[in-house]
Design an enzyme around this catalytic site. Structure first.
Site, PDB file in Angstrom:
ATOM      1  N   SER A 166       0.840  -1.192   0.000  1.00 42.42           N
ATOM      2  CA  SER A 166       0.000   0.000   0.000  1.00 42.42           C
ATOM      3  C   SER A 166       0.883   1.253   0.000  1.00 42.42           C
ATOM      4  O   SER A 166       1.713   1.419  -0.894  1.00 42.42           O
ATOM      5  CB  SER A 166      -0.942  -0.063   1.192  1.00 42.42           C
ATOM      6  N   ASP A 215      -9.103  -4.135  -6.181  1.00 43.57           N
ATOM      7  CA  ASP A 215      -8.631  -3.223  -5.138  1.00 43.57           C
ATOM      8  C   ASP A 215      -9.495  -1.966  -5.137  1.00 43.57           C
ATOM      9  O   ASP A 215      -9.529  -1.217  -6.125  1.00 43.57           O
ATOM     10  CB  ASP A 215      -7.165  -2.858  -5.411  1.00 43.57           C
ATOM     11  N   HIS A 263      -7.251  -5.226  -1.806  1.00 45.79           N
ATOM     12  CA  HIS A 263      -6.082  -4.420  -1.493  1.00 45.79           C
ATOM     13  C   HIS A 263      -5.099  -5.104  -0.532  1.00 45.79           C
ATOM     14  O   HIS A 263      -3.893  -5.047  -0.708  1.00 45.79           O
ATOM     15  CB  HIS A 263      -6.563  -3.099  -0.891  1.00 45.79           C
TER      16      HIS A 263
END
Lengths: 435, 458
Positions: free
Chosen positions: A242, A334, A369
């Site tokens: 991330s 995501d 994600h």
């Protein structure tokens, strides 16, 4: 128990495993063609209960073997040997927005695996199981050492494999939630890497004090690794998830101090104001806050905050300057970050610059994600607080359970292979990855 | 800690040593990757040891090291040559020498022996079952046979070996004068039960019971020959064992009609005596290892020991002064008062003997037992496992073999070195096979399945 009643035998191997190890699970001594439910239960460090279950039918010898047999329903279906772990979810009546994360890595996650009569979907607590075993799932293998790091102005935790070394090393960066998350580093160390989990989003860095982004902080961390007597100074990689991906890419391209051997970038983007501080990055992202969307359950979708991918080169890391192999891992569902679009843009930039041979992208349909080490549950949405703020959200991460479980398993295997290839085997710094 | 200089490096100066010692692996080009799976296993689970990333056709030595509870060091090692990919796979590749040879997946465990310079007559036994046996497995450069502690290995991993599976519960038992330790498997039960009896060495040995519980049996390790001189011999009569059996049988988690007897050495004699003569208890089946039916029938333990004492003149000594007791019960008596009447056995019985047993005449006993059962018409209940070149102490697998070890004679408190017999590799094979078959036998007779028909033979 009468003479005629069978007592099923639950056989699970290994009874103590690493979190990313598969287990074999069989039930013997059932009646023929008997309906049973296999159930897994975890009581988390946070005090919540997580469960998964699958419906099976025994064969003519009274056997169920999850490696070969199909689950006919439950929290997973089909032939899914590890489904009892990755399909776990909070039990009915739990608090909302939970995420299963192990904070204390010195102890294992205890999973209770039981077999129940019939095909059940609820009420497991009220029913007596036919048989039950306990398995331990560890992030740390025996001999791995955990060391608190507070030198050089950084806060982190270092994990060292057993043995004399020297070892290749990893700088392990998590995302915008901040804090010090240790379990992935503990696991990487169990695979032969020195790994430093770094807290880089502490309030003093994100709240507004102007510490440069590719900053002293991150150089200091890299230096701590480089100077460690048990680390091979020229075999250090960066793994980011991330927001950690953006940090990793920035460091690799712009730092003169940091020369990673390779990068693993999970669910991240190269889009960020180049050479700014952490607070500059957040201001930039905040400019697009009107792009925030909400799903039907009012959960936050942040993927559009970075879209469209800018063409202005000052707004994204110049990946054309990357000199080391990069493994990009993206989930196609995501909802938090535009990882797929970023990966595509990065590819184009690198093709133009002539270094796209360094890039390998793993793209997983149906994955969200939070692509983490395998067999931990998939979380489609959870409570989230951006580090340094007091705002709480329920963030939509995306992904569907089965494809996300597959993405975690496959990407982790490939990540370990990639790291092994470039940190253990390769003698050239710029060899292309061979996945 | 740092890495050791490559053997060429001593030619360079100090500065270069400091510079190069940082990353010898970069110079050499590869850093070996050593893996052991599982990293935490049960004592009877197999391990996979693999070394990767070596140069091809490279000589290495795989070494295991264990620091015992008694503070001794045990080690094993095997010499290997990596293949064309620079890999050594212990399960498939042949050890060219060391404490074991050939393709032996578990050789690094069962061939362990005390390191040079250790005290003599050692035996490796885990007395605290709540913690694992910790084994360090290392890979060294070259083919080595000694000096492992002076050399830095290329890599090391640590593996744990447990007698206790997660969820197994350990309970001290002191009830009606009976002393033992009860182990319960995880789960709601009910479970079959086992009364577990060791031999003339006495004391309270828990690990086998613990391991049985890890496999789904409630098992009680029984103390019946206390090391404590002050303990009154209320363990004299058959009643003690019947009481112990009933403690297991009456436990709320135990299936009353599915309790077995498991004995080793003198424990076997106790088991056979009970199975044949007890009016009070009825084992579902018996596993009897390295024992004999020859003993004064239906008498107390002290009378049995008295008889053994009378025959002690038959003790022999081997060329190293180790005590050989195997002749004490020979010749096998014909008089029925001097041996258990095997015709009275009503339950399936598995007898396990090592053909090189130097401690007790178990082979001759097994033969005589089979003859008696044949004559009585109950031979269909008997299964005999006989292992060439295995010794007396046939225990759960992958723990080291010792041909002789220190022993304290119960009655006289005399310290001797007792010859048990057996040779390392065949004994290890016997332990592995016997344990697998014992578990299978117990499951077959104690875990009812819907289609099961009582069968004695495997």
């Amino acid at each position: 128990m009468t003479e005629k009643a069978a007592t099923p035998l639950l056989l699970l191997h290994p009874s103590r495993g690493l979190i990313d190890e598969k287990f074999s699970l069989m039930v013997q001594n059932l009646s023929q063609i008997q309906e049973i439910t296999l159930h897994a239960l975890i009581h988390s460090d946070d005090g919540d209960y997580w469960e998964a279950f699958g419906h099976y039918v025994s064969d003519a010898t009274g056997l169920v073997n999850v490696a070969n047999d199909s689950s006919l329903g439950g929290t997973y279906d089909g032939v899914k040997p590890m489904g009892l772990l990755w399909s776990m979810r909070p039990v009915p009546g739990s608090r909302i927005g939970l995420r299963l994360r192990k904070k204390e890595v010195h102890t294992p996650m205890l999973v209770h695996i039981s077999v129940y009569r019939g095909h059940m979907s609820q009420g497991f607590k009220e029913q007596v199981a036919l048989a039950s075993v306990v398995t331990e799932r560890w992030y740390m293998s025996p001999g791995v050492r955990r060391v608190d790091i507070t030198e050089g102005g950084i806060t982190g935790t270092l994990f060292l494999p057993p043995g004399p070394g020297p070892f290749p090393a990893l700088l392990d960066l998590w995302g915008g939630g901040g804090g010090l998350v240790e379990y992935r580093s503990a696991l990487l160390s169990s695979h032969g890497f020195v790994s430093l989990a770094l807290e880089y989003m502490t309030p003093r860095t994100s709240g507004g004090t102007d510490i440069g982004f590719c900053s002293y902080l991150n150089s200091a961390a890299f230096t701590v690794l480089k100077q460690h007597p048990q680390v091979c100074g020229d075999r250090i990689a960066i793994l980011g998830l991330s927001f950690g991906t953006s940090v990793a890419l920035g460091m690799a391209v712009y730092s003169t101090v940091i020369q990673p051997r390779c990068l693993v970038c999970v669910s991240g983007s190269h889009v960020q104001p180049v050479k700014g501080s952490l607070s500059d990055v957040f201001s930039e992202i905040n400019k697009n806050v009107h792009n925030t969307r909400y799903d039907e359950e009012n959960r936050v979708i942040w993927r559009d905050l970075l879209l469209p991918i800018p063409t202005d080169p000052t707004k994204k890391v110049d990946v054309g300057q990357l000199k080391c192999p990069v493994l990009m891992i993206v989930g196609e569902d995501d909802q938090n970050w535009p990882a797929t679009e970023s990966a595509e843009d990065m590819k184009q930039m690198m093709e133009k610059a002539g270094n796209s041979h360094l890039l390998t992208t793993l793209s997983y349909p149906g994955a969200g994600h939070l692509i983490e080490p395998p067999y931990s549950p998939h979380i489609r949405a959870s409570n989230f607080m951006v580090a340094g703020t007091r705002q709480k959200f329920v963030v939509l991460w995306g992904g569907e359970t089965a494809p996300h479980g597959y993405a975690q398993e496959d990407s982790w295997k490939k990540t370990l292979s990639f790291l092994e290839e470039h940190l253990y085997r390769s003698t050239e710094v710029t060899s292309p990855s061979n996945l | 800690m740092g890495c050791q200089p490559h053997h060429l490096l001593p030619l360079f100066g100090c500065f270069c040593l400091v510079f190069f010692s940082r990353c010898v692996s970069t110079m050499v080009g590869t850093s070996p990757l050593l893996s052991v799976q599982p990293t935490r296993g049960l004592v009877d689970e197999k391990i996979q040891v693999v070394v990767r990333n070596l140069p091809p056709a490279f000589s290495v030595t795989l070494h295991s090291l264990h620091h015992s509870e008694d503070k001794d060091l045990w080690e094993a090692f095997g010499q290997y040559t990596s293949d064309g990919q620079g890999t050594v796979t212990v399960a498939k590749d042949a050890s060219l020498g060391g404490t074991y040879e050939g393709a032996e997946p578990m050789g690094l465990l069962w061939s362990m022996q005390p390191v040079p310079g250790s005290r003599t007559g050692l035996r490796l036994r885990k007395m605290d079952v709540l913690t694992p046996l910790v084994v360090h497995i290392s890979v060294y450069s070259g083919h080595m046979t000694e000096g492992f502690s002076k050399q830095s290995p290329l890599a090391t991993v640590v593996t744990e070996r447990w007698y206790m599976a997660p969820g197994v519960c350990r309970i001290d038992i002191e009830e009606h004068g009976v002393r033992g330790t009860l182990f319960l498997p995880p789960g709601p039960g009910p479970f079959p039960g086992v009364l577990d009896m060791w031999g003339g060495g006495g004391g309270l040995v828990e690990y086998r019971s613990c391991l049985l519980a890890s496999h789904g049996f409630v098992s009680m390790a029984l103390e019946y020959l206390s090391h404590d001189k002050n303990r009154i011999s209320d363990i004299d009569s058959k009643t003690y064992f019947e009481k112990a059996f009933r403690i297991v049988q009456e436990h709320p988690l135990v299936m009353k009609d599915r309790v077995a007897l498991f004995g080793l050495s003198f424990g076997t004699s106790v088991a056979l005596n009970l199975a044949a003569y007890s009016k009070d208890i009825s084992p579902r089946c018996c596993v009897c290892i390295s024992g004999s039916h020859v003993l004064p029938v239906n008498k107390s333990i002290s009378e049995v020991f008295k008889k053994i004492n009378e025959d002690r003149y038959k003790t022999r000594f081997d060329e190293e002064g180790c005590v050989v007791w195997r002749d004490i019960i020979l010749p096998i008596p014909t008089d029925l008062g001097e041996k258990v009447d095997m015709g009275r056995i009503k339950c399936p019985l598995m007898l396990v003997v090592g053909e090189d047993d130097q401690n007790w005449a178990t082979v001759e006993s097994a033969k005589d037992m089979a003859q008696m059962m044949r004559a009585a018409g109950n031979e269909h209940l008997l299964t005999v496992l006989q292992y060439p070149d295995a010794g007396h102490l046939i225990e759960p697998p992958y723990t080291p073999h010792f041909r002789a070890s220190n022993f304290i004679v119960q009655k006289t408190r005399q310290k001797v070195i007792m010859l048990w017999g057996g040779y390392t590799k065949p004994h290890a094979d016997a332990q592995e096979d016997c344990w697998e078959k014992s578990l299978g036998f117990l499951r077959q007779h104690l875990y009812p399945s819907h289609d099961s028909v009582p069968k004695a033979k495997l």
